[in-house]
Design a protein around this motif. Structure first.
Motif, PDB file in Angstrom:
ATOM      1  N   GLY A  52      37.713  39.843  44.699  1.00 16.50           N
ATOM      2  CA  GLY A  52      36.216  38.757  45.366  1.00 16.50           C
ATOM      3  C   GLY A  52      36.587  37.549  45.855  1.00 16.50           C
ATOM      4  O   GLY A  52      38.121  37.100  46.034  1.00 16.50           O
ATOM      5  N   ASP A  53      35.683  36.976  46.679  1.00 13.71           N
ATOM      6  CA  ASP A  53      35.822  35.801  47.377  1.00 13.71           C
ATOM      7  C   ASP A  53      36.601  34.648  46.873  1.00 13.71           C
ATOM      8  O   ASP A  53      37.407  33.788  47.688  1.00 13.71           O
ATOM      9  CB  ASP A  53      34.564  35.390  47.700  1.00 13.71           C
ATOM     10  N   ALA A  54      36.583  34.337  45.235  1.00 11.74           N
ATOM     11  CA  ALA A  54      37.090  33.188  44.846  1.00 11.74           C
ATOM     12  C   ALA A  54      38.703  33.448  44.739  1.00 11.74           C
ATOM     13  O   ALA A  54      39.446  32.481  44.636  1.00 11.74           O
ATOM     14  CB  ALA A  54      36.719  33.111  43.560  1.00 11.74           C
ATOM     15  N   VAL A  55      39.223  34.759  44.711  1.00 12.11           N
ATOM     16  CA  VAL A  55      40.689  34.948  44.866  1.00 12.11           C
ATOM     17  C   VAL A  55      41.293  35.684  45.742  1.00 12.11           C
ATOM     18  O   VAL A  55      40.624  36.551  46.336  1.00 12.11           O
ATOM     19  CB  VAL A  55      40.848  35.777  43.441  1.00 12.11           C
TER      20      VAL A  55
END
Length: 127
Positions: free
Chosen positions: A104-107
């Motif tokens: 996902g975007d955070a990782v």
């Protein structure tokens, strides 16, 4: 309190085959050999790193009571194009995860690889 530690000098990966380690980390991963000097009776201290990096990886014989190989190193290598590097390492015969993991975007996208002695390193995309 005055800080006494100003940087991380190197991380150490104990290896049984230093020549094989140098070949793997330079020829397959694309790092450069920075240091190779005698180290104790019949041993060598060898450091490799990405071009321009401050912190090096020391490829040293295992110390007393330490077994070489099969270690989770905790080392994370950064690349600007994780998919291209994954494909390049795959083509060079490096033991890499089957695919790049995307959480996902955070990782950032990441994958793991194993060196010639089964030591595990992580590769993460930066930027």
């Amino acid at each position: 309190m005055t800080p006494h530690v100003v940087k991380i000098a190197n991380v150490i990966v104990p290896v049984a085959d230093q020549d094989g380690a140098v070949e793997f980390y330079t020829e397959r991963l694309g790092l450069e050999k920075r240091v190779e000097v005698p180290f104790g009776p019949g041993f060598r201290w060898i450091e490799v790193a990405p071009p321009g990096a401050d912190t090096t990886i020391a490829l040293c014989p295992p110390g007393p009571g330490v077994t070489a190989g099969g270690k989770q190193t905790g080392i994370s290598l950064h690349t600007s194009d994780v998919d291209a590097y994954h494909a390049e390492l795959t083509a060079r015969g490096v033991d890499v995860d089957a695919e790049v993991s995307r959480f996902g975007d955070a990782v950032p996208p990441t994958f793991w690889l194993r060196d010639h002695e089964g030591n595990v390193l992580q590769v993460t995309q930066t930027g």
